[in-house]
Design a protein around this motif. Sequence first.
Motif, PDB file in Angstrom:
ATOM      1  N   PHE A 197     -14.052 126.059  39.844  1.00 57.44           N
ATOM      2  CA  PHE A 197     -13.950 126.575  38.479  1.00 57.44           C
ATOM      3  C   PHE A 197     -14.961 127.687  38.257  1.00 57.44           C
ATOM      4  CE2 PHE A 197     -15.393 126.718  34.107  1.00 57.44           C
ATOM      5  CZ  PHE A 197     -14.199 126.938  33.427  1.00 57.44           C
ATOM      6  N   ALA A 318     -19.369 120.815  28.768  1.00 57.11           N
ATOM      7  CA  ALA A 318     -19.004 122.095  29.371  1.00 57.11           C
ATOM      8  C   ALA A 318     -19.902 122.441  30.550  1.00 57.11           C
ATOM      9  CB  ALA A 318     -19.060 123.213  28.323  1.00 57.11           C
ATOM     10  N   TYR A 325     -17.558 121.098  35.653  1.00 54.46           N
ATOM     11  CA  TYR A 325     -17.865 122.278  34.860  1.00 54.46           C
ATOM     12  C   TYR A 325     -16.632 122.750  34.088  1.00 54.46           C
ATOM     13  CZ  TYR A 325     -22.285 122.920  37.354  1.00 54.46           C
ATOM     14  OH  TYR A 325     -23.541 122.758  37.864  1.00 54.46           O
ATOM     15  N   ALA A 326     -16.868 123.172  32.838  1.00 56.15           N
ATOM     16  CA  ALA A 326     -15.781 123.720  32.020  1.00 56.15           C
ATOM     17  C   ALA A 326     -16.188 125.045  31.387  1.00 56.15           C
ATOM     18  CB  ALA A 326     -15.398 122.726  30.926  1.00 56.15           C
TER      19      ALA A 326
END
Length: 339
Positions: A197, A318, A325-326
């Motif tokens: 990501f 987040a 992880y965002a």
Amino acid sequence: MKALVLQDDRSLRLVDRPRPVCAAPTDVLVRVAQTGVCGTDRGVLLGKFPARPGVVMGHEAIGEVAEIGTGVTTLKPGDRVVVDPTFYCGLCARCRRGALNFCLHKEGNELGIDRDGAFAPYLALDERFLHPVPDGLPDDRAVLIEPLACVLNNLEAARLRPADDVLVLGGGPIGVLTALVADHLASKVRLVERDPFRRSIAARYFAGVPGCAVRLCEPDAVDGPTASVVVDTVGSLLERACALAQPMGRVVVMGFDGNARGELRPLELLQRGLSIVGAGDYNGLIFPRAIELAQRLPLEGIVTHHVPIDDFPRALDALGLTTGYAGLKVVIQLAEVTQ
């Protein structure tokens, strides 16, 4: 006021705190607009970096002057400011030699670590540690000035040259900033990140920066002595960084991880001519240069989340504290964003 305070179990809790005041003639009361969540903050919550329980955390802050002390001469109410959280006394032996970042009175004066910080609507500081934000600079760019100062400090310690081949380990916000600045200064820059990501979001960011040539790599795609400068933004990859450095290469330890350990062979360092650099916190004299550079770099694209202070668990989510992880750079939002 409501503030995010570190608990004994290394969690954060929103609690009532008295609004700070201008206690000294040179104090300034800042109405905080937003505060970035630093990798050091994340490290504190994960037990990788020490901090005092009971402290209001947060140090990457911007805001507006609300009140000034009677002796303040450089700021006035309404001015937009960015916080320089690396305090120094200016009078001790190290400060007098210009080593402001190694001030002998630093203990007890680290903002958001052992002195109340900026995860709160108000913050009171000496005017020395507040810099005006240039007109027209958006909040999402200004809030990254302090991390940018950290990057400049480490790349300066690496003695970066135009012909250098730079390898940055870690694709978090600091890693992305390091690669971005190195791209302006060196001939070749690669950023290594394990998390898919974060690799993808960094690639999208760099694709939107005109002229940027940073390459994204998976760890397995990089092997052997391959770079003249290796920057470990994670703080736990010293052995790996040394293995990836070319003869006469420079290895910079940048990330903060109090639990990390590394094993090196002195003879190998000698025979390969490696330099290992620990740059420490940035010298306060770097901060104005970071402000100048921020006016030329599209830093705001690194910010992916604005989280209201009363919804702070979403910020931690987040940043991968509970799941994957965002996001990249997450800021705690305390006022309306200025574009």
